[in-house]
Structure formats: structure tokens, C-alpha cells
Design a protein around this motif. Sequence first.
Motif, PDB file in Angstrom:
ATOM      1  N   ILE A  97      13.329  19.449   0.098  1.00 22.53           N
ATOM      2  CA  ILE A  97      11.846  19.435   1.220  1.00 22.53           C
ATOM      3  C   ILE A  97      11.445  18.276   2.109  1.00 22.53           C
ATOM      4  N   VAL A  98      11.839  16.941   1.136  1.00 27.23           N
ATOM      5  CA  VAL A  98      11.094  15.861   2.087  1.00 27.23           C
ATOM      6  C   VAL A  98      12.938  15.493   2.616  1.00 27.23           C
ATOM      7  N   LEU A  99      13.462  16.035   2.282  1.00 21.75           N
ATOM      8  CA  LEU A  99      14.302  15.312   3.514  1.00 21.75           C
ATOM      9  C   LEU A  99      14.070  15.881   4.709  1.00 21.75           C
ATOM     10  N   VAL A 100      13.997  17.524   4.428  1.00 20.73           N
ATOM     11  CA  VAL A 100      13.480  18.228   5.922  1.00 20.73           C
ATOM     12  C   VAL A 100      12.467  17.987   6.475  1.00 20.73           C
ATOM     13  N   ARG A 101      11.786  17.104   5.750  1.00 24.34           N
ATOM     14  CA  ARG A 101      10.589  17.043   6.070  1.00 24.34           C
ATOM     15  C   ARG A 101      11.081  15.521   7.300  1.00 24.34           C
ATOM     16  N   MET A 102      10.889  14.977   6.716  1.00 24.20           N
ATOM     17  CA  MET A 102      11.200  13.440   6.856  1.00 24.20           C
ATOM     18  C   MET A 102      12.494  13.680   8.583  1.00 24.20           C
ATOM     19  N   ARG A 103      12.728  14.109   8.613  1.00 26.25           N
ATOM     20  CA  ARG A 103      13.540  14.415   9.585  1.00 26.25           C
ATOM     21  C   ARG A 103      13.213  15.174  11.152  1.00 26.25           C
ATOM     22  N   PHE A 104      12.267  16.354  10.289  1.00 26.67           N
ATOM     23  CA  PHE A 104      11.983  16.874  11.677  1.00 26.67           C
ATOM     24  C   PHE A 104      10.879  17.185  11.497  1.00 26.67           C
ATOM     25  N   ASP A 105      10.069  16.899  10.594  1.00 25.39           N
ATOM     26  CA  ASP A 105       8.521  17.318  10.928  1.00 25.39           C
ATOM     27  C   ASP A 105       7.544  16.375  11.102  1.00 25.39           C
ATOM     28  N   GLU A 106       6.821  16.003  12.413  1.00 25.56           N
ATOM     29  CA  GLU A 106       6.644  15.774  13.738  1.00 25.56           C
ATOM     30  C   GLU A 106       5.660  14.429  12.142  1.00 25.56           C
ATOM     31  N   ARG A 107       4.821  15.041  11.611  1.00 23.33           N
ATOM     32  CA  ARG A 107       3.593  14.426  11.453  1.00 23.33           C
ATOM     33  C   ARG A 107       4.256  13.814   9.417  1.00 23.33           C
ATOM     34  N   THR A 108       5.913  13.808   9.572  1.00 23.56           N
ATOM     35  CA  THR A 108       6.213  13.286   7.985  1.00 23.56           C
ATOM     36  C   THR A 108       6.715  12.014   9.203  1.00 23.56           C
ATOM     37  N   ARG A 109       7.278  12.432  10.077  1.00 28.97           N
ATOM     38  CA  ARG A 109       8.155  11.306  10.574  1.00 28.97           C
ATOM     39  C   ARG A 109       7.055  10.199  11.427  1.00 28.97           C
ATOM     40  N   ALA A 110       5.819  10.118  11.917  1.00 28.49           N
ATOM     41  CA  ALA A 110       5.085   9.140  11.752  1.00 28.49           C
ATOM     42  C   ALA A 110       4.826   8.456  10.497  1.00 28.49           C
ATOM     43  N   TYR A 111       4.473   8.869   9.348  1.00 29.64           N
ATOM     44  CA  TYR A 111       4.398   8.357   8.352  1.00 29.64           C
ATOM     45  C   TYR A 111       5.400   7.800   7.547  1.00 29.64           C
ATOM     46  N   VAL A 112       6.853   8.060   8.277  1.00 26.46           N
ATOM     47  CA  VAL A 112       8.034   7.282   7.406  1.00 26.46           C
ATOM     48  C   VAL A 112       7.385   6.070   8.234  1.00 26.46           C
ATOM     49  N   GLU A 113       8.059   5.952   9.911  1.00 27.03           N
ATOM     50  CA  GLU A 113       7.226   5.343  11.045  1.00 27.03           C
ATOM     51  C   GLU A 113       6.476   4.203  10.407  1.00 27.03           C
ATOM     52  N   ARG A 114       5.082   4.518  10.189  1.00 23.23           N
ATOM     53  CA  ARG A 114       4.185   3.860   9.998  1.00 23.23           C
ATOM     54  C   ARG A 114       4.939   3.093   8.368  1.00 23.23           C
ATOM     55  N   ARG A 115       4.507   3.606   7.579  1.00 24.25           N
ATOM     56  CA  ARG A 115       5.398   2.450   6.084  1.00 24.25           C
ATOM     57  C   ARG A 115       5.913   2.123   6.628  1.00 24.25           C
ATOM     58  N   THR A 116       7.031   2.471   6.984  1.00 24.52           N
ATOM     59  CA  THR A 116       8.420   1.437   6.978  1.00 24.52           C
ATOM     60  C   THR A 116       8.345   0.026   7.870  1.00 24.52           C
ATOM     61  N   LYS A 117       7.238   0.019   8.422  1.00 18.30           N
ATOM     62  CA  LYS A 117       6.355  -0.833   9.250  1.00 18.30           C
ATOM     63  C   LYS A 117       5.945  -1.442   8.352  1.00 18.30           C
ATOM     64  N   GLU A 118       5.117  -1.096   7.379  1.00 17.49           N
ATOM     65  CA  GLU A 118       4.604  -1.798   6.168  1.00 17.49           C
ATOM     66  C   GLU A 118       5.104  -2.395   4.761  1.00 17.49           C
ATOM     67  N   GLY A 119       6.689  -2.368   5.425  1.00 16.28           N
ATOM     68  CA  GLY A 119       7.689  -2.407   4.910  1.00 16.28           C
ATOM     69  C   GLY A 119       7.941  -1.799   2.751  1.00 16.28           C
ATOM     70  N   LEU A 120       7.734  -0.706   3.732  1.00 13.57           N
ATOM     71  CA  LEU A 120       7.898   0.307   2.414  1.00 13.57           C
ATOM     72  C   LEU A 120       8.873   1.055   2.349  1.00 13.57           C
ATOM     73  N   SER A 121      10.558   1.381   1.657  1.00 15.32           N
ATOM     74  CA  SER A 121      11.653   2.186   1.699  1.00 15.32           C
ATOM     75  C   SER A 121      10.941   3.224   2.051  1.00 15.32           C
ATOM     76  N   LYS A 122      12.731   4.220   2.008  1.00 17.19           N
ATOM     77  CA  LYS A 122      12.650   5.278   2.343  1.00 17.19           C
ATOM     78  C   LYS A 122      12.496   6.298   0.718  1.00 17.19           C
ATOM     79  N   LYS A 123      12.959   5.315  -0.059  1.00 17.87           N
ATOM     80  CA  LYS A 123      12.851   6.464  -1.572  1.00 17.87           C
ATOM     81  C   LYS A 123      11.552   6.339  -1.934  1.00 17.87           C
ATOM     82  N   ASP A 124      10.863   5.094  -1.832  1.00 16.36           N
ATOM     83  CA  ASP A 124       9.854   5.383  -2.095  1.00 16.36           C
ATOM     84  C   ASP A 124       8.743   6.314  -1.833  1.00 16.36           C
ATOM     85  N   MET A 125       8.930   6.837  -0.031  1.00 14.79           N
ATOM     86  CA  MET A 125       7.998   7.484   0.220  1.00 14.79           C
ATOM     87  C   MET A 125       8.435   8.852   0.072  1.00 14.79           C
TER      88      MET A 125
END
Length: 173
Positions: A130-158
Motif C-alpha cells: 500500500i505504501v509503495l503504491v501511494r509513494m508512486r501514484f498518490d499526489e499527497r504522498t508524493r508531496a510528503y516524500v519530496e518534503r521529507r527527502t529534503k529534510e534528510g529522511l530516507s524512503k525506508k523511514d518514510m
Amino acid sequence: MRGKSDPIAPCAAATAVLSGRATGTPKSRDGVVETVWVLRTARRHQALDAQISPLVKQAAPTLLELYGVGPETAGQRLASAGDNPEHMGSEGVFTHLAGVAPIPASSGRTHRHRPNRDGDRAANNALHTIVLVRMRFDERTRAYVERRTKEGLSKKDMSAASNDSLPVRSTAP
């Protein structure tokens, strides 16, 4: 002989029993959720997959409305929770069941958490999907991933943080 060395789970279980919070009601192993479990286990014919979807809709109609949750992942979540959704009092309970809740691993002045390696691995796999699908296709999750990546968080932690936000309760009566 090596066994479980984490003292948190047995202490928490004992505390829950002594306080009266733990009811000890076992899974009933009958009804719609049990049928979903049997069909998921059988998975020999594609025709069985078509039978899972209506049963999941019957047992937890709102679960399939969540982005990234399909009949297979919803079926696994139901099978893991069993026919007694009241056992899943909170999202935290399911995260512990699936083995994705962090547990304390502090030492001295260092305060940290480590992943819990226990739990239902199939439920963990459903959450991961579910998380992988959201990280790939859900706009809200993609925005979250982008923001948290800039903060230094890994995708595993997200991914671990996202698991905590997935509802687990059935809406079945």
C-alpha cells in the motif's frame, strides 16, 4: 537455546491482563473474514481472486476506498485482524500486529527506536505494498516524500511512518 529477549512485549501483555484491558477473546474463525482468509490461502485459480473482492466489500466497505488498497491487500489486513475487529482498538495495535511499530532501543544517554521484527509478515507485506503504491501514484504522498527527502529522511523511514496512518477497523456490524 535462544528465545525472545525483548522484555517489552511480555511485560505489556502481563500489564494488560492484570489491569483487565486484555479480554482474551480468540478469533472466531467463521464468517466473511475467514472465507477471505481461506480464499487467500487457496490462491490456486484466478477465479478465486474474483470472489475475494465482494467479500472484502461486505466485511469492510470503506477499506477499499482508501488510496492504494486493493482487494488483495485489504483481504490480508482483514485476515490478519480476524473476525473480531474490536481487537484493533487503534492503528497502533495493527502496527504491532504487523511488526512495523518501532520499539525502544535506547542505551544510556542515547534515545532511539528500532524496527520491530516480530509480527504478521503477510500483514507487513500488505502495508508495504500500500505504501509503495501511494509513494508512486498518490499526489499527497508524493508531496510528503519530496518534503521529507529534503529534510534528510530516507524512503525506508518514510515508509514506516506511512504504515502508522493506515486505518485498520472494519465497518462491518
